[in-house]
Write a protein that holds these residues in place. Structure first.
Motif, PDB file in Angstrom:
ATOM      1  N   ASP A  75      20.928  25.773  65.199  1.00  0.00           N
ATOM      2  CA  ASP A  75      20.323  26.962  64.237  1.00  0.00           C
ATOM      3  C   ASP A  75      21.316  28.556  64.276  1.00  0.00           C
ATOM      4  O   ASP A  75      22.691  28.022  64.968  1.00  0.00           O
ATOM      5  CB  ASP A  75      19.105  27.422  65.037  1.00  0.00           C
ATOM      6  CG  ASP A  75      19.627  27.318  66.710  1.00  0.00           C
ATOM      7  OD1 ASP A  75      20.045  29.018  66.967  1.00  0.00           O
ATOM      8  OD2 ASP A  75      19.616  26.591  67.323  1.00  0.00           O
ATOM      9  N   GLU A  77      21.917  30.883  64.983  1.00  0.00           N
ATOM     10  CA  GLU A  77      22.121  31.549  66.951  1.00  0.00           C
ATOM     11  C   GLU A  77      23.191  30.537  68.045  1.00  0.00           C
ATOM     12  O   GLU A  77      23.846  31.209  68.179  1.00  0.00           O
ATOM     13  CB  GLU A  77      20.934  32.175  67.775  1.00  0.00           C
ATOM     14  CG  GLU A  77      21.116  32.416  68.878  1.00  0.00           C
ATOM     15  CD  GLU A  77      20.416  33.086  69.417  1.00  0.00           C
ATOM     16  OE1 GLU A  77      20.195  32.877  71.172  1.00  0.00           O
ATOM     17  OE2 GLU A  77      18.919  33.055  69.683  1.00  0.00           O
ATOM     18  N   HIS A  78      22.996  29.317  67.310  1.00  0.00           N
ATOM     19  CA  HIS A  78      23.671  28.398  68.606  1.00  0.00           C
ATOM     20  C   HIS A  78      25.262  28.332  68.417  1.00  0.00           C
ATOM     21  O   HIS A  78      25.914  28.089  68.729  1.00  0.00           O
ATOM     22  CB  HIS A  78      22.935  27.377  69.028  1.00  0.00           C
ATOM     23  CG  HIS A  78      21.959  27.341  70.268  1.00  0.00           C
ATOM     24  ND1 HIS A  78      20.380  28.241  70.353  1.00  0.00           N
ATOM     25  CD2 HIS A  78      22.001  27.748  70.992  1.00  0.00           C
ATOM     26  CE1 HIS A  78      19.638  27.862  70.678  1.00  0.00           C
ATOM     27  NE2 HIS A  78      20.984  28.130  71.616  1.00  0.00           N
ATOM     28  N   HIS A  79      24.758  28.618  67.142  1.00  0.00           N
ATOM     29  CA  HIS A  79      26.669  27.915  65.762  1.00  0.00           C
ATOM     30  C   HIS A  79      26.979  29.200  66.528  1.00  0.00           C
ATOM     31  O   HIS A  79      28.652  28.676  66.994  1.00  0.00           O
ATOM     32  CB  HIS A  79      25.783  28.051  64.432  1.00  0.00           C
ATOM     33  CG  HIS A  79      27.146  27.781  63.840  1.00  0.00           C
ATOM     34  ND1 HIS A  79      28.266  27.078  63.358  1.00  0.00           N
ATOM     35  CD2 HIS A  79      27.856  28.617  62.437  1.00  0.00           C
ATOM     36  CE1 HIS A  79      28.367  26.906  62.780  1.00  0.00           C
ATOM     37  NE2 HIS A  79      28.977  28.201  62.364  1.00  0.00           N
TER      38      HIS A  79
END
Length: 181
Positions: A75, A77-79
């Motif tokens: 997603d 944010e995690h990317h």
């Protein structure tokens, strides 16, 4: 307990990270390895495992799971977190040019706070490693300018003066990568 569902592996990792401060990094890593076991194809599990390797000071082991996580489709944010953390890992492994390239590319994309500021901070550190002190200062000041509520205008104008004089000084060289965001 009746009516209470057991937390999923990611909730357990989130809780583990929230309580990791002061704990033995190798114990934290061992717990995360257990929690992600069986989820090897999940990009989020690869991201968490990579972060645990970094936390335990095993940067060389962190690179591959970060790359798996990024190629697996995280997603947004995690990317963004994974790119910043991978760049930090590469910097720690003595690969500052590769780290800077990753961070420049990420800064050219759509970053959201707090990740834009974090990416700028890590890029400034990486540029210092590369001996590019002036570019590091500009990157750091751009990030700081964006967080100012007072004096953002004057700082921005001074940065414009600095970056435009840099471009004049380096007309025959490739201009430095400067963002105005």
């Amino acid at each position: 307990m009746e009516g209470t569902a057991a937390p999923n592996w990611h909730e357990s990792i989130t809780e583990l990270w929230a309580n990791a401060k002061g704990r033995d990094p190798d114990e934290v890593l061992a717990e995360i390895e257990k929690l992600v076991a069986g989820h090897e194809r999940d990009p989020l599990a690869a991201f968490e495992l990579a972060g645990a390797y970094d936390y335990a000071g095993q940067e060389a082991r962190a690179e591959a799971p970060y790359r798996r996580a990024l190629s697996g489709g995280l997603d947004p944010e995690h990317h963004q977190q994974a790119v910043i953390q991978l760049a930090s890992t590469l910097r720690n492994l003595g690969r500052a040019t590769e780290a800077a390239d990753l961070l420049w590319a990420e800064l050219d994309s759509t970053l959201v706070e707090p990740y834009a500021a974090a990416a700028r901070a890590f890029l400034a550190l990486t540029l210092l490693d590369l001996g590019e002190e002036r570019r590091a200062a500009v990157v750091a000041l751009e990030g700081l300018r964006d967080s100012l509520t007072t004096y953002a205008g004057p700082v921005g104008r001074y940065l414009d003066d600095v970056t435009s004089s840099d471009l004049d000084d380096e007309e025959e060289e490739e201009p430095p990568h400067v963002f105005n965001g």
